[in-house]
Design a protein around this motif. Structure first.
Motif, short mmCIF file in Angstrom:
data_model
loop_
_atom_site.label_atom_id
_atom_site.label_comp_id
_atom_site.label_asym_id
_atom_site.label_seq_id
_atom_site.Cartn_x
_atom_site.Cartn_y
_atom_site.Cartn_z
N ILE A 109 13.26 2.75 -8.20
CA ILE A 109 11.93 3.35 -8.03
C ILE A 109 10.87 2.26 -7.88
CG2 ILE A 109 10.15 4.77 -9.13
CD1 ILE A 109 12.31 6.54 -10.22
N PHE A 149 11.15 0.68 -4.56
CA PHE A 149 10.67 1.61 -3.55
C PHE A 149 9.14 1.65 -3.49
CE2 PHE A 149 8.97 5.85 -2.76
CZ PHE A 149 9.24 5.92 -1.41
N VAL A 150 8.50 1.72 -4.64
CA VAL A 150 7.04 1.84 -4.65
C VAL A 150 6.40 0.63 -3.95
CG1 VAL A 150 5.00 1.88 -6.15
CG2 VAL A 150 6.94 3.37 -6.64
N GLN A 200 7.40 0.73 0.14
CA GLN A 200 7.36 2.04 0.77
C GLN A 200 7.12 1.96 2.29
OE1 GLN A 200 4.66 4.63 -1.20
NE2 GLN A 200 4.79 6.13 0.41
#
Lengths: 296, 274
Positions: B253, B256-257, B260
């Motif tokens: 996560i 990913f952030v 993005q």
């Protein structure tokens, strides 16, 4: 160097450059697919015959196609796929349309919508089994606030499979949202402006501008989702484990069980081949439908 | 459309934020419960009297194999990405820039095989990997993952979009294809390569079926399938499972952030090509 000499050299280099990829692909991806076809004609169907290579013709196929549990799992796979595809196509599109509008913090909100996509279904399963716990989970607590008992979700034979399909689809939403958003941004702005002048309502804009523009994208998404909907082993294992009973046992779980719990490797291979053929046929039909629609 | 802020817009914004929080609510609960004692697992998010503890994380981190799983996962991800990039970039260059017989047919065949889900070939893959003795090693994940057609298409499409003038100028200077690839194509392909790395990381990290099938030794397992050990071990101990899940999800996560942009580009380009 002559022109044809150049060509031949380019060709040699071309083959040289694709060779590493193709060799890896042939050895570790293509060969296993062919091997599955071969194994499905053998008789490796008990612990004593793990090395057996006796050719038994279509025996495994006949026993699969006449087996009730195969058709049951086949039906479950189709139910899973239909719900999964419908949910993604509808909500992916709607969410993309609303996320395309301007509002405060849009980037952060989009990030939240994409996060489930990068998580794995085992962890998602652990969380959703908690959230949807019939007696103690927070979702059914809401039902109880209104005096209802709430559904039994994963422990209900009728609801387990649809619930699993929806949770799996929820986790996959980002792909649809991002793809639709990219397509929405390609719609020329002046088309909207004309519609604005003509006094079109929001629904009219969706119906006469957005949908026609997005149809190719939606068709493409449908094809991809169709194939992805059969990659459901992890989702089902993570969410329901195929239960209660066999009420959410899909073909991928049946293949796993037949091979690794009952040692029927040839039967399981035949199931794999039959299901692959089914996927190819369905995909052909979709592709045909798409080309017919596009050449209208 | 510089209109003044209307009540309707504010309502819309609030609704969108509520939807966004609902989307990540499962993960908020996951992290929240991971800090609770097991007796309070089913209390609501802001219930009064909730105690917080690090005991669940201690239990996960002190599992004798936890660091093996993490290390195995990182090694598998890294080795796969390196091999995948090398062979895929070379092939993508050939498919996008070189003329050779059978090119279109080979590409079409590769794309067609993408239809076959790993689920339907798990049995032959298992039997075959057993024969070539790569079961219970990380090679059973790395070697089949190396040649993924999806990334070949992604990079081929990207290379095709690089203007021809670049290569022609280099060819006139007498540069070979190897030089053109390493000196021109790779430096120009930052975004596509970043997307490949990011997608590979996420997919291999989250891969369940293959390691679950091919790796039976607990110390050789990867993090995602290893989550099952917390489920078996303490079926009732929800917070420990949540702590394990958090530790498995959070690296992905966070990555990913921060990346993005490449993720969205990758999905959009993969999607639009169809």
């Amino acid at each position: 160097m002559s022109k044809s000499g150049m060509m031949r050299r380019e060709e040699r280099i071309g083959y040289l450059f694709i060779a590493p990829f193709l060799i890896m692909f042939a050895v570790f991806k293509l060969y296993p697919m062919i091997y599955g076809f071969i194994v499905s004609f053998w008789d490796r169907n008990s612990e004593m015959k793990l090395m057996d290579t006796t050719f038994v013709g279509f025996d495994n196929y006949i026993s699969v196609l006449t087996n009730h549990s195969f058709w049951e799992a086949f039906g479950h796979s189709i139910v899973f796929s239909v719900i999964y595809i419908a949910f993604l196509m509808v909500f992916g599109f709607i969410l993309a349309v609303i996320l395309n509008r301007n509002f405060m913090g849009r980037t952060a909100v989009r990030t939240c919508f994409y996060i489930p996509y990068v998580t794995n279904m085992i962890a998602v399963g652990i969380v959703f089994k908690y959230l949807l716990n019939p007696s103690r989970g927070p979702v059914n607590a809401i039902f109880r606030m209104f005096g209802a008992d709430g559904p039994r979700w994963f422990s209900s034979p009728t609801l387990a499979l649809p619930t699993a399909a929806i949770v799996a689809a929820w986790a996959a939403l980002a792909f649809h949202i991002i793809t639709c958003l990219a397509a929405l941004q390609d719609i020329p702005q002046d088309v909207y402006e004309v519609a604005e002048i003509e006094g079109a309502t929001f629904m009219q804009k969706i119906r006469y501008i957005v949908l026609p523009f997005l149809t190719p994208t939606l068709f493409m998404l449908l094809t991809i989702t169709l194939i992805n909907s059969f990659r459901n082993y992890t989702a089902i294992v993570g969410l329901t484990g195929g239960g209660p009973g066999t009420s959410s046992k899909v073909v991928s779980l049946l293949i796993y069980d037949d091979a690794f719990n009952f040692m029927k490797f040839s039967i399981a291979s035949a199931e794999g081949v039959i299901f692959t053929l089914f996927i190819i046929i369905v995909n052909r039909i979709f592709t045909k439908a798409r080309s017919v629609w596009e050449s209208r | 459309m510089g209109k003044p802020l209307k009540k309707k817009d504010i309502v819309f914004t609030v609704v969108m934020w509520i939807l966004a929080i609902l989307m990540i609510y499962p993960f908020i609960m996951m992290v929240a419960i991971s800090f609770r004692p097991s007796g309070q697992a089913y209390m609501s998010l802001f219930a009064p009297g909730i105690l917080y503890t690090l005991r669940n994380y201690k239990e996960v981190l002190f599992h004798p194999n936890f660091f093996d799983w993490y290390r195995n996962t990182i090694v598998t991800v890294a080795v796969t990405i390196i091999i995948r990039l090398c062979i895929t970039i070379m092939a993508a260059y050939a498919f996008s820039r070189l003329r050779f017989r059978g090119k279109a047919a080979i590409l079409a065949f590769l794309v067609a095989t993408m239809m076959v889900p790993g689920e339907t070939t798990m049995v032959p893959r298992y039997l075959y990997f057993q024969q070539i003795h790569i079961l219970n090693t990380l090679w059973s994940i790395v070697l089949p993952e190396a040649s993924e057609v999806f990334y070949l298409i992604l990079l081929t499409e990207f290379f095709s979009s690089i203007p021809g003038d670049f290569t022609e100028a280099a060819s006139i200077d007498g540069a070979g294809h190897g030089t053109v690839l390493t000196r021109i194509f790779i430096p120009l392909s930052g975004p596509a390569i970043a997307t490949t790395i990011l997608f590979s990381f996420i997919n291999i990290w989250n891969n369940f079926l293959d390691p679950y099938l091919f790796i039976n030794r607990i110390s050789m397992q990867l993090i995602t399938p290893a989550l099952q050990f917390f489920q078996e071990q303490g079926g009732a101990n929800m917070p420990v499972q949540m702590a394990g899940s958090s530790l498995a999800l959070i690296p992905v996560i966070i990555l990913f952030v921060f990346t993005q942009k490449y993720f969205v580009q990758g999905v959009a380009s993969a999607g639009i090509k169809g």
